[in-house]
Design a protein around this motif. Structure first.
Motif, PDB file in Angstrom:
ATOM      1  N   PHE A 311       0.835  -1.203   0.000  1.00  5.99           N
ATOM      2  CA  PHE A 311       0.000   0.000   0.000  1.00  5.99           C
ATOM      3  C   PHE A 311       0.869   1.251   0.000  1.00  5.99           C
ATOM      4  N   GLY A 312       1.906   1.268   0.827  1.00  2.37           N
ATOM      5  CA  GLY A 312       2.789   2.429   0.903  1.00  2.37           C
ATOM      6  C   GLY A 312       3.531   2.691  -0.390  1.00  2.37           C
ATOM      7  N   LEU A 313       3.825   1.638  -1.149  1.00  3.39           N
ATOM      8  CA  LEU A 313       4.512   1.790  -2.425  1.00  3.39           C
ATOM      9  C   LEU A 313       3.541   2.089  -3.571  1.00  3.39           C
ATOM     10  N   GLY A 314       2.240   1.909  -3.296  1.00  3.40           N
ATOM     11  CA  GLY A 314       1.223   2.336  -4.245  1.00  3.40           C
ATOM     12  C   GLY A 314       0.903   1.384  -5.373  1.00  3.40           C
ATOM     13  N   PHE A 315       1.011   0.078  -5.123  1.00  4.35           N
ATOM     14  CA  PHE A 315       0.594  -0.822  -6.190  1.00  4.35           C
ATOM     15  C   PHE A 315      -0.309  -1.934  -5.665  1.00  4.35           C
ATOM     16  N   GLU A 316      -1.055  -2.514  -6.581  1.00  2.00           N
ATOM     17  CA  GLU A 316      -2.051  -3.510  -6.225  1.00  2.00           C
ATOM     18  C   GLU A 316      -1.384  -4.843  -5.912  1.00  2.00           C
ATOM     19  N   CYS A 317      -2.027  -5.613  -5.020  1.00  2.00           N
ATOM     20  CA  CYS A 317      -1.459  -6.906  -4.634  1.00  2.00           C
ATOM     21  C   CYS A 317      -2.584  -7.851  -4.207  1.00  2.00           C
ATOM     22  N   HIS A 318      -2.251  -9.141  -4.251  1.00  2.00           N
ATOM     23  CA  HIS A 318      -3.227 -10.172  -3.873  1.00  2.00           C
ATOM     24  C   HIS A 318      -2.490 -11.251  -3.098  1.00  2.00           C
ATOM     25  N   PHE A 319      -2.924 -11.482  -1.839  1.00  2.00           N
ATOM     26  CA  PHE A 319      -2.285 -12.468  -0.972  1.00  2.00           C
ATOM     27  C   PHE A 319      -3.266 -13.594  -0.675  1.00  2.00           C
ATOM     28  N   THR A 320      -2.768 -14.822  -0.726  1.00  2.00           N
ATOM     29  CA  THR A 320      -3.570 -15.991  -0.379  1.00  2.00           C
ATOM     30  C   THR A 320      -2.887 -16.773   0.744  1.00  2.00           C
ATOM     31  N   GLY A 321      -3.563 -17.843   1.212  1.00  2.00           N
ATOM     32  CA  GLY A 321      -2.996 -18.679   2.274  1.00  2.00           C
ATOM     33  C   GLY A 321      -3.111 -18.065   3.653  1.00  2.00           C
ATOM     34  N   LEU A 322      -4.127 -17.226   3.869  1.00  2.54           N
ATOM     35  CA  LEU A 322      -4.208 -16.440   5.104  1.00  2.54           C
ATOM     36  C   LEU A 322      -5.323 -16.888   6.049  1.00  2.54           C
ATOM     37  N   HIS A 323      -5.815 -18.122   5.923  1.00  3.94           N
ATOM     38  CA  HIS A 323      -6.974 -18.533   6.722  1.00  3.94           C
ATOM     39  C   HIS A 323      -6.692 -18.535   8.224  1.00  3.94           C
ATOM     40  N   THR A 324      -5.430 -18.724   8.634  1.00  4.38           N
ATOM     41  CA  THR A 324      -5.142 -18.736  10.079  1.00  4.38           C
ATOM     42  C   THR A 324      -5.169 -17.342  10.693  1.00  4.38           C
ATOM     43  N   LEU A 325      -5.178 -16.286   9.869  1.00  9.23           N
ATOM     44  CA  LEU A 325      -5.173 -14.920  10.422  1.00  9.23           C
ATOM     45  C   LEU A 325      -6.461 -14.591  11.163  1.00  9.23           C
ATOM     46  N   LYS A 326      -7.521 -15.322  10.897  1.00 11.49           N
ATOM     47  CA  LYS A 326      -8.809 -15.004  11.513  1.00 11.49           C
ATOM     48  C   LYS A 326      -8.865 -15.407  12.985  1.00 11.49           C
ATOM     49  N   ILE A 327      -7.924 -16.267  13.437  1.00 14.92           N
ATOM     50  CA  ILE A 327      -7.948 -16.708  14.841  1.00 14.92           C
ATOM     51  C   ILE A 327      -6.706 -16.249  15.602  1.00 14.92           C
ATOM     52  N   LYS A 328      -6.090 -15.162  15.134  1.00 17.64           N
ATOM     53  CA  LYS A 328      -4.922 -14.608  15.825  1.00 17.64           C
ATOM     54  C   LYS A 328      -5.408 -13.662  16.937  1.00 17.64           C
ATOM     55  N   GLU A 329      -4.520 -12.736  17.367  1.00 13.72           N
ATOM     56  CA  GLU A 329      -4.877 -11.799  18.435  1.00 13.72           C
ATOM     57  C   GLU A 329      -6.173 -11.063  18.117  1.00 13.72           C
ATOM     58  N   THR A 330      -6.398 -10.825  16.826  1.00 18.71           N
ATOM     59  CA  THR A 330      -7.679 -10.317  16.345  1.00 18.71           C
ATOM     60  C   THR A 330      -7.931 -11.023  15.013  1.00 18.71           C
ATOM     61  N   ASP A 331      -9.065 -10.773  14.382  1.00 22.11           N
ATOM     62  CA  ASP A 331      -9.264 -11.239  13.011  1.00 22.11           C
ATOM     63  C   ASP A 331      -8.435 -10.305  12.134  1.00 22.11           C
ATOM     64  N   ARG A 332      -7.233 -10.734  11.790  1.00 17.36           N
ATOM     65  CA  ARG A 332      -6.293  -9.830  11.131  1.00 17.36           C
ATOM     66  C   ARG A 332      -6.723  -9.437   9.720  1.00 17.36           C
ATOM     67  N   LEU A 333      -7.507 -10.269   9.055  1.00 18.22           N
ATOM     68  CA  LEU A 333      -7.997  -9.897   7.729  1.00 18.22           C
ATOM     69  C   LEU A 333      -8.984  -8.737   7.821  1.00 18.22           C
TER      70      LEU A 333
END
Length: 415
Positions: A311-333
């Motif tokens: 985001f800081g560099l100003g270009f589009e991106c797409h990340f996958t493999g993030l299903h465990t982020l929903k049960i971290k300290e917060t729902d990180r997604l």
């Protein structure tokens, strides 16, 4: 405590930062040290999570009642690892509890696996969630199965106690495995203390190992997750910025060392020196195409940092493999979507992916909610190189990197 980071320029283009030991390695080795007292540890993490882990293990062995209550606050790693540890402490009964968020983080998969092996663990409040009551047992069963796409901490918790089980452990992982590097880290640490293991296809075997008297000294490598914020800072900084981080090694056990390869895409060169790495902004670097794609299944803890860098560099991106982020300290997604949107990004998420579509620049003086999540605070801080930004509840960084804000001041960030 909210921190207002003014638009910062790195005043010291060549800086040196010392980062303490990996939280992931430290917490694994603290548990192994409790099981095998002949281990001696150097460069342990000074994170809240590791301090909590150490305190609980010390307090448990103080002469007092056999029935004890331990509050591990926000420390998810400690909750998982200690659940397994206390399950094999014969004749002892403990209750493990934590913060309000910890009571929302599932632990049923680990509890079911331990109970199938012969442990006795029950829920104090809500089925499937802490707090839990654990009655220590002698475990003789040695075969159990787990879904392979669960948090690797469930798997590592079982592997860490496996050498103390009378018949060792044969763990079958069903389906596609998540976070393989963290599993391999656990097995490598077991190997370092003399435990025989194997990992073939989806079956992991750990042989039993009795106590020995010979001292085993171990030095813990510094934390690569903590290094990620410095990679982001160099990526967002001007040409000529050089930051040296210690203590790191090229043949790391930590999955987040993939930062070396990932950040080449953002113009950051990594040079390995003796016991340290030099991060340098590459001259005349061309950013990748705006549809930059990355699967972070094996290193989800650096997803927030990389997303903010893009985001800081100003270009589009797409990340996958993030299903465990929903049960971290917060729902990180959800948290990433909320805060990046406030800053001016167009963001979409699914259950396991995040896409930053576009932005018309970066909104200034936005107040970033951190959701009691240390990584939210540190991932967004480098944006102060672009615009003034406010980080809410900035003290949350103590969970993994207590000196983070002091280290930013050293290189010229303005507060």
């Amino acid at each position: 405590m909210d921190l207002h980071l003014k638009r910062s320029e790195i005043s010291n283009l060549k800086s040196e930062i010392s980062i303490t030991g990996s939280k992931s390695e430290t917490n694994r080795l603290l548990l192994l040290q409790a099981l095998y007292p002949n281990l001696t540890l150097e460069n342990t993490s000074n994170s809240d999570d590791s301090e909590v882990m150490l305190k609980v293990l010390k307090d448990f062995h103080l002469p007092s009642s056999n029935s004890k209550l331990f509050d591990i606050h926000h420390a998810g790693t400690a909750m998982r690892f200690l659940t397994a540890y206390f399950a094999i402490q014969e004749g002892n009964e403990v209750v493990l509890t934590g913060s309000s968020r910890m009571k929302e983080r599932p632990i049923q998969i680990l509890v079911n696996a331990l109970n199938q092996l012969g442990a006795e663990i029950s829920y104090v409040e809500n089925e499937g969630f802490p707090p839990i009551k654990i009655k220590g047992k002698k475990i003789t069963k040695n075969k159990v199965s787990l879904p392979a796409n669960v948090s690797s901490q469930y798997i590592s918790a079982l592997l860490l106690i496996a050498p103390k089980l009378e018949n060792g452990l044969e763990l079958t992982l069903e389906g596609e495995i998540t976070s393989v590097p963290y599993i391999k880290m656990t097995l490598a640490l077991l190997n370092e203390i003399g435990v025989e293991t194997s990992f073939e296809k989806n079956i992991i075997k750990v042989n039993p190992k009795p106590n020995t008297q010979n001292p085993i000294p171990l030095t813990i490598e510094s934390d690569w997750s903590s290094a990620s914020y410095w990679y982001s800072i160099v990526a967002l900084s001007e040409i000529g910025t050089e930051i040296t981080l210690s203590s790191y090694k090229e043949n790391s056990l930590q999955g987040d060392a993939i930062l070396v390869e990932i950040y080449k895409n953002f113009g950051v060169e990594t040079i390995f020196k003796e016991n340290s790495i030099l991060l340098r902004k590459i001259e005349n670097f061309q950013l990748p195409a705006s549809n930059f794609q990355l699967n972070l299944q094996n290193s989800p803890d650096i997803a927030q940092t990389i997303a903010v860098t893009c985001f800081g560099l100003g270009f589009e991106c797409h990340f996958t493999g993030l299903h465990t982020l929903k049960i971290k300290e917060t729902d990180r997604l959800e948290a990433l979507k909320n805060e990046l949107t406030k800053l001016g990004a167009e963001v979409s998420i699914t259950n396991d992916s995040l896409t930053i579509l576009s932005s018309k620049g970066i909104n200034e003086n936005v107040s970033i909610a951190t959701y009691q999540d240390h990584r939210m605070a540190m991932a967004f801080a480098p944006l102060a190189l672009k615009v003034p930004i406010i980080i809410e509840n900035a003290e949350v960084v103590s969970k993994s990197y207590p000196t983070f804000w002091d280290d930013l001041k050293k290189i010229g960030f303005l507060f």
